[in-house]
Design a protein around this motif. Structure first.
Motif, PDB file in Angstrom:
ATOM      1  N   LYS A 807      -1.215  10.705 -19.302  1.00 17.27           N
ATOM      2  CA  LYS A 807      -2.169  11.643 -18.097  1.00 17.27           C
ATOM      3  C   LYS A 807      -1.371  12.753 -18.005  1.00 17.27           C
ATOM      4  N   VAL A 808      -2.170  13.745 -17.463  1.00 12.64           N
ATOM      5  CA  VAL A 808      -1.622  15.198 -17.513  1.00 12.64           C
ATOM      6  C   VAL A 808      -1.076  14.938 -16.020  1.00 12.64           C
ATOM      7  N   ALA A 809       0.140  15.343 -15.958  1.00 16.87           N
ATOM      8  CA  ALA A 809       0.682  15.410 -14.494  1.00 16.87           C
ATOM      9  C   ALA A 809       0.504  16.708 -13.736  1.00 16.87           C
ATOM     10  N   TYR A 810       0.957  16.687 -12.370  1.00 17.47           N
ATOM     11  CA  TYR A 810       0.711  17.927 -11.739  1.00 17.47           C
ATOM     12  C   TYR A 810       1.266  19.211 -12.179  1.00 17.47           C
ATOM     13  N   ASP A 811       2.435  19.166 -12.994  1.00 16.98           N
ATOM     14  CA  ASP A 811       3.174  20.336 -13.776  1.00 16.98           C
ATOM     15  C   ASP A 811       2.517  20.796 -15.104  1.00 16.98           C
ATOM     16  N   GLY A 819       6.954   8.146 -17.364  1.00 17.94           N
ATOM     17  CA  GLY A 819       7.386   9.605 -17.207  1.00 17.94           C
ATOM     18  C   GLY A 819       7.922  10.155 -18.276  1.00 17.94           C
ATOM     19  N   ARG A 820       7.975   9.580 -19.571  1.00 20.60           N
ATOM     20  CA  ARG A 820       8.465  10.318 -20.555  1.00 20.60           C
ATOM     21  C   ARG A 820       7.581  11.461 -20.911  1.00 20.60           C
ATOM     22  N   ILE A 821       7.947  12.591 -21.588  1.00 20.57           N
ATOM     23  CA  ILE A 821       6.977  13.849 -21.705  1.00 20.57           C
ATOM     24  C   ILE A 821       6.447  13.594 -23.223  1.00 20.57           C
ATOM     25  N   ILE A 822       5.128  13.905 -23.347  1.00 23.27           N
ATOM     26  CA  ILE A 822       4.666  13.756 -24.498  1.00 23.27           C
ATOM     27  C   ILE A 822       4.173  15.294 -25.183  1.00 23.27           C
ATOM     28  N   GLN A 823       3.627  16.079 -24.224  1.00 23.15           N
ATOM     29  CA  GLN A 823       3.493  17.217 -24.372  1.00 23.15           C
ATOM     30  C   GLN A 823       4.153  18.251 -23.390  1.00 23.15           C
ATOM     31  N   PHE A 824       4.642  19.196 -23.569  1.00 20.83           N
ATOM     32  CA  PHE A 824       5.354  20.125 -22.337  1.00 20.83           C
ATOM     33  C   PHE A 824       4.328  20.809 -21.695  1.00 20.83           C
ATOM     34  N   ARG A 825       2.899  21.205 -22.354  1.00 20.81           N
ATOM     35  CA  ARG A 825       1.881  21.589 -21.609  1.00 20.81           C
ATOM     36  C   ARG A 825       0.856  21.072 -22.395  1.00 20.81           C
ATOM     37  N   TYR A 826      -0.241  20.850 -21.348  1.00 19.99           N
ATOM     38  CA  TYR A 826      -1.304  19.955 -22.072  1.00 19.99           C
ATOM     39  C   TYR A 826      -2.003  20.859 -23.163  1.00 19.99           C
ATOM     40  N   GLY A 827      -2.170  20.346 -24.509  1.00 20.97           N
ATOM     41  CA  GLY A 827      -2.888  21.292 -25.570  1.00 20.97           C
ATOM     42  C   GLY A 827      -2.084  22.474 -25.870  1.00 20.97           C
ATOM     43  N   GLU A 828      -0.962  22.631 -25.355  1.00 24.03           N
ATOM     44  CA  GLU A 828      -0.073  23.953 -25.575  1.00 24.03           C
ATOM     45  C   GLU A 828      -0.437  24.930 -24.667  1.00 24.03           C
ATOM     46  N   ASP A 829      -1.583  25.010 -24.355  1.00 21.88           N
ATOM     47  CA  ASP A 829      -2.061  26.034 -23.456  1.00 21.88           C
ATOM     48  C   ASP A 829      -2.530  25.823 -21.950  1.00 21.88           C
ATOM     49  N   GLY A 830      -2.725  24.438 -22.078  1.00 21.30           N
ATOM     50  CA  GLY A 830      -2.988  23.783 -20.324  1.00 21.30           C
ATOM     51  C   GLY A 830      -4.341  24.231 -20.191  1.00 21.30           C
ATOM     52  N   THR A 831      -5.170  24.304 -21.136  1.00 22.17           N
ATOM     53  CA  THR A 831      -6.693  24.258 -20.861  1.00 22.17           C
ATOM     54  C   THR A 831      -7.529  22.889 -21.076  1.00 22.17           C
ATOM     55  N   ASP A 832      -8.380  22.818 -20.031  1.00 21.72           N
ATOM     56  CA  ASP A 832      -9.132  21.844 -20.145  1.00 21.72           C
ATOM     57  C   ASP A 832     -10.392  22.121 -21.011  1.00 21.72           C
ATOM     58  N   PRO A 833     -10.779  21.466 -22.096  1.00 26.93           N
ATOM     59  CA  PRO A 833     -11.581  21.875 -23.089  1.00 26.93           C
ATOM     60  C   PRO A 833     -13.087  21.782 -22.386  1.00 26.93           C
ATOM     61  N   SER A 834     -13.229  20.787 -21.267  1.00 23.84           N
ATOM     62  CA  SER A 834     -14.424  20.638 -20.721  1.00 23.84           C
ATOM     63  C   SER A 834     -14.577  21.736 -19.763  1.00 23.84           C
ATOM     64  N   LYS A 835     -13.708  22.567 -19.461  1.00 29.42           N
ATOM     65  CA  LYS A 835     -13.925  23.799 -18.586  1.00 29.42           C
ATOM     66  C   LYS A 835     -13.815  24.949 -19.317  1.00 29.42           C
ATOM     67  N   SER A 836     -13.664  24.722 -20.461  1.00 31.30           N
ATOM     68  CA  SER A 836     -13.493  26.116 -21.253  1.00 31.30           C
ATOM     69  C   SER A 836     -14.889  26.536 -22.105  1.00 31.30           C
ATOM     70  N   SER A 837     -14.844  27.556 -22.771  1.00 28.90           N
ATOM     71  CA  SER A 837     -15.817  28.158 -23.615  1.00 28.90           C
ATOM     72  C   SER A 837     -15.525  27.947 -25.107  1.00 28.90           C
ATOM     73  N   TYR A 838     -16.020  26.966 -25.616  1.00 23.04           N
ATOM     74  CA  TYR A 838     -15.708  26.555 -26.986  1.00 23.04           C
ATOM     75  C   TYR A 838     -14.270  26.643 -27.185  1.00 23.04           C
ATOM     76  N   GLY A 839     -13.191  26.250 -26.213  1.00 24.69           N
ATOM     77  CA  GLY A 839     -12.012  26.111 -26.697  1.00 24.69           C
ATOM     78  C   GLY A 839     -11.193  27.374 -25.786  1.00 24.69           C
ATOM     79  N   ASN A 840     -11.689  28.341 -25.724  1.00 26.54           N
ATOM     80  CA  ASN A 840     -11.382  29.356 -24.985  1.00 26.54           C
ATOM     81  C   ASN A 840     -11.256  29.433 -23.476  1.00 26.54           C
ATOM     82  N   PRO A 841     -10.328  29.739 -22.850  1.00 22.52           N
ATOM     83  CA  PRO A 841      -9.989  29.700 -21.398  1.00 22.52           C
ATOM     84  C   PRO A 841     -11.179  30.568 -20.929  1.00 22.52           C
ATOM     85  N   VAL A 842     -11.231  31.913 -21.402  1.00 23.51           N
ATOM     86  CA  VAL A 842     -12.321  32.802 -20.730  1.00 23.51           C
ATOM     87  C   VAL A 842     -13.372  33.290 -21.888  1.00 23.51           C
TER      88      VAL A 842
END
Ligand SMILES: [Mg+2]
Ligand SMILES: [Zn+2]
Ligand SMILES: [Zn+2]
Ligand SMILES: [Zn+2]
Lengths: 856, 83
Positions: A807-811, A819-842
């Motif tokens: 799961k994505v932690a609060y940090d 508590g072992r880390i799999i990714q240091f930032r979700y998707g490397e850019d921390g963007t939720d794709p379902s809140k994105s515009s075809y993958g782009n944050p803006v």
């Protein structure tokens, strides 16, 4: 562990009372109501059951451990039982390092060597399935064999020193290897092998009990023969029989062992069979569960309900309930639920209650008779189980649940009929159609669950797919055809026509008419569509029907494929799949970004209704004569195909004369094949163009293909023009008889017809050889999909198993539950794709367009 | 043998650096983690051998990211068991 030694194979006496020290001994627990357990003194429902034991006359092998026994016999000395390795050898294999995780395997030991400890010559250990071990050696040129009894094996295993076991990966503090040879057999509690009383009053015992009866009988006979000093041969036979029964008791599907059968011939379901397989304890009972408060039935479409609604049959709504906790604030309402009869018989009727639950958890079934008595009784602390009514939130699901949109929350709409109704626009996320699909419905029972369903699972929250950040819900099939026909080009509608189209929407007022002709006000179809757009919407894009011309004619596009929306008015362009379709609805996407999910969901509702009314106004159908062409086109098609066939013949001739230039890196044959495929492919496309020239937008198949609703121009080509080359693995069909595909052709014929080119169209019909080639090509497609689905299904299962607890932690990091880390930032850019515009944050393009009101 | 291959120069291999004590302290405090919670890599990984990392070191890896442009991640070097 054992509470009782079992010696009798009998279960119950004539009175139906369990025999002491029999298989149903009262110390092993009770299953008959009224009796008490002799071990824990509890009633049948409370006693968990207790183990007993059988003392075996002679030891037997446990089938589950035969591989381990074989390994241990092969790596230890037959005389001193020590590991057949010197200390140096052990060090070589295991390594000197203190980590010491390595273990000695069977391969590390030389075969038939002399023991390094006591110098005894080792013999080859032979293992025969299921449980026979023997030593073999050669003496005077004769093969000698000596069978090892379980007692022999046990004696050997007992002697293996603890230190040697550690090198073999066995921890002697936990388990000794001789424990793999059974001397005592546990008898499971009666609670896990209950007997059933049949209708005729006869008792029918569980398969396990049957097997235990066999074991005790043989064991008994064995003991008697042993005590009487029976000859060795008889003892050996009985020993083997006991081994067989214990083996099948543990596992009735062992290789090399006939399964034990019931009198009827059905193989018994013994211990291992209870655990294994799809309906076994793990996959059937522990991972898979059945639930209450769920319903399942066939689904059917209803384009007039909202995408966020689900139509529920009255019968289902009357059966399923929601618990209402009575408080001083809702007591009157709760009382009214009770007073409304639970036998609601109209969809509009008030919902009743099926049960009232007293504070002491006693349930009162409500029926016409007791409503008047129960209603005054309720007070705060009671619970009333109310029937479902319009607006209740439920979870709706279709298997296979491959992504999170396979379960979404809908609002209930109680309806007549016996099927669940859903808006066809939500078919894509469920991957549902109406050819008999069934779906499940679950009613969340607590306020928390309902709130969670509303906030996280509702359809409107799931329009954007987390897979690609675009809308997954939108118009399909007739929605796309309908809106295409409505908005393509300029069409003028009278007031009554406009009102017909809008009759299922809710427009406040009609816009100024586009023109007035002979005092009759007329509106364009684009004006009608604009009514459902948000007022300030600005966007520019190209429709599905755009040909991607080198220089776009923009507003002047003759296909009307340049879409421009200014301040919520469709200025030009056709609305089709690109604009409103599931998976790529640009307008839907822009509305979500600018106005939010609710507005988008409303837009989809308006749109589907508008499109359905549109297609009903024009009418839409397809018949066999829609594939007809004129005589000129048929002539042209024949000409194209004849030229192509001749071209192929010419190339074959060049090849045969040895004049063909091979392409770089290809043989002559490959070059010829590629040329033939190319010529025939071009010919097929040419027939498509010829057919397309004749079939315009007045043909519904063309409308569907151009708008993106269903099908493609290729399908149309194959129906009206020419089906073309059939292939297996991307090559012309080559297999069959010696040097030819079918006896209809000459050996070595390389011509187009002999290798699966179909000149005919689906309309004109296939010749017998063409039909056969078509079947060959079609079969490959079927096999491919069958293989692909099973493979990707297994792949998906394994991936879900690996990822399910991340799961994505609060940090912003992705972590495991530990508590072992799999990714240091979700998707490397921390963007939720379902809140994105075809993958782009803006969505930069969208923002610029809505400010400039033109294309950027 | 021909020219030795430096895997670090390959286009598909991201930058690897051994981190200093100070950097490691900083890393652990920002993510509130211990060594055990880091992703791992083997001491005989070609990149680890190239930058002469020993087991116990922590490596910073800087990747070109499709989504973020540049992404950092960190790995704890561990010893690979024999078999
Ligand atoms: Mg179906
Ligand atoms: Zn008991
Ligand atoms: Zn020995
Ligand atoms: Zn265009």
């Amino acid at each position: 562990m054992s509470v009782r030694k079992i010696i009798w194979a009998d279960t119950y006496d004539e009175d139906g009372y369990p025999y002491p020290q029999g298989l149903m001994d009262l110390n092993l627990g009770v299953i008959d109501p009224g009796l008490r357990c002799k071990t824990c003194d509890q009633k049948a429902s409370d006693c968990p059951g207790h183990f007993g034991h059988i003392e075996l006359a002679k030891p037997v092998i446990h089938v589950g451990y035969t591989r381990m026994i074989r390994k241990l016999l092969r790596v230890t000395c037959r005389s001193c039982s020590r590991l057949l390795m010197g200390p140096e050898e052990i060090e070589k294999v295991i390594g000197t390092e203190e980590e010491g995780t390595e273990v000695v395997s069977e391969k590390d030991i030389k075969k038939e060597q002399v023991c390094p400890h006591c110098g005894v010559q080792q013999l080859k250990i032979n293992f025969e399935k299921p449980t026979t071990f023997s030593e073999i050696w050669v003496e005077d040129g004769h093969k000698m064999e000596h069978k090892l009894t379980p007692a022999d094996i046990r004696a050997r295993l007992e002697k293996i020193p603890d230190d040697d076991l550690k090198h073999l990966g066995i921890n002697p503090e936990v388990a000794r290897p001789e424990w793999t040879i059974l001397t005592v057999l546990p008898v499971p509690p009666v609670t896990m092998r209950p007997s059933i009383i049949l209708e005729n009053g006869q008792r029918s015992e569980d398969d396990l009990t049957h097997k235990l009866v066999d074991i005790i009988r043989i064991n008994q006979r064995f003991k008697e023969n042993q005590d009487a000093g029976a000859p060795q041969l008889i003892i050996e036979d009985l020993w083997e029989l006991l081994q067989y029964h214990v083996t099948t008791y543990l596992d009735n599907e062992v290789a090399g062992c006939p399964p034990a059968r019931h009198r009827s011939g059905r193989p018994l379901k013994t211990l291992s069979q209870r655990l294994k397989g799809k309906d076994g304890r793990f996959r059937g009972s522990l991972s898979g569960k059945r639930v209450n408060f769920s319903a399942r039935t066939v689904i059917s479409p209803d384009p007039y309900i909202s995408v966020s609604e689900v139509g529920v049959p009255l019968a289902v709504a009357n059966e399923m309930t929601l618990p209402i906790r009575v408080t001083q604030f809702n007591i009157e309402e709760a009382r009214q639920f009770i007073l409304n009869s639970p036998d609601r018989n109209t969809t509009g009727g008030p919902c009743g209650a099926n049960y009232a639950i007293r504070p002491d958890n006693r349930r009162i079934r409500l029926s016409g008779a007791n409503l008047e008595t129960v209603a005054p009784m309720i007070e705060p602390g009671w619970t009333v189980e109310r029937q479902l009514r319009n607006g209740d939130i439920v979870l709706f699901n279709r298997q296979p649940s491959l992504h999170r949109m396979s379960i979404m929350a809908h609002r209930i709409r109680v309806m007549d009929g016996k099927t669940f109704r859903l808006n066809p626009a939500v078919c894509p996320p469920y991957n549902a159609d109406f050819d008999g699909d069934e779906m499940n419905l679950h009613v969340p029972q607590t306020e928390e669950a309902q709130a969670e369903a509303r906030i996280l699972l509702s359809v409107q929250e799931n329009i954007l797919s987390p897979r690609f950040g675009g809308p997954i819900i939108g118009g399909i099939h007739d929605h796309v055809s309908g809106i295409f026909m409505l908005t393509n080009g300029v069409k003028w509608f009278s007031r009554s026509q406009v009102l017909y189209i809008l009759s299922h929407g809710n427009p406040d007022h009609l816009p100024e008419p586009g023109k007035v002709e002979n005092d009759v006000p007329l509106w364009t179809s684009k004006q009608v569509f604009s009514l459902i757009l948000p007022v300030e919407l600005n966007m520019v894009f190209r429709a599905s029907s755009c040909l991607n011309c080198d220089s776009c004619k923009k507003e002047g596009c003759e296909r009307d494929a340049y879409v421009k929306i200014e301040d919520g008015i469709l200025k030009c362009g056709t609305i089709d799949k690109k604009a409103i379709g599931a998976f790529d609805g640009q307008i839907v996407h822009r509305i979500i970004r600018q106005y939010g999910m609710k507005r988008a969901s409303d837009f989809i509702d308006d749109l589907t209704r508008l499109a359905i009314r549109g297609i009903m106004l024009f009418g839409f159908s397809f018949g066999i004569d829609d594939e007809d062409l004129s005589r000129t086109e048929y002539g042209q098609i024949r000409e194209v195909l004849d030229t192509a066939a001749m071209d192929v013949e010419r190339r074959i001739r060049i090849f045969r004369e040895g004049q063909l230039e091979p392409m770089p890196g290809r043989t002559l044959e490959e070059t010829l094949e590629m040329q033939i495929m190319q010529v025939l492919g071009k010919a097929r496309d040419r027939t498509g163009e010829i057919a397309g020239r004749h079939l315009g937008l007045n043909n519904s198949a063309v409308v569907m293909a151009v708008s993106g609703a269903r099908g493609s121009m290729l399908n149309l080509t194959q129906m009206a023009g020419c089906i073309g080359q059939q292939s297996v693995r991307g090559e012309r069909i080559m297999r069959g008889y010696d040097d030819r595909t079918l006896p209809h052709f000459r050996k070595g014929d390389l011509g187009s017809e002999a290798h699966g080119f179909i000149k005919n169209s689906y309309k004109s019909g296939l010749s017998p050889t063409e039909f056969f080639f078509h079947a060959i090509g079609g079969r490959e497609g079927l096999v491919d999909t069958a293989v692909r689905t099973s493979q990707s299904g297994y792949l998906q299962r394994r991936m879900i198993n690996a990822l399910q607890d991340l799961k994505v932690a609060y940090d912003g990091t992705v972590r495991t539950t530990g508590g072992r880390i799999i990714q240091f930032r979700y998707g490397e850019d921390g963007t939720d794709p379902s809140k994105s515009s075809y993958g782009n944050p803006v969505d930069v393009k969208g923002i610029v367009e809505s400010v400039l009101k033109e294309e950027c | 043998m021909g020219t030795p291959l430096n895997v670090l120069e390959h286009v598909m291999v991201p930058e690897h650096h051994i981190m200093s004590e100070e950097e490691i302290k900083q890393l652990f405090s920002t993510y509130k983690i211990t060594t055990e919670q880091l992703p791992k890599m083997y001491h005989d990984d070609p990149t680890a051998k190239m930058i002469k990392a020993k087991s116990g070191d922590i490596i910073r890896i800087i990747r070109i990211s499709q989504t973020a442009g540049r992404a950092e991640s960190y790995r704890h070097v561990i010893k690979r068991s024999k078999k």
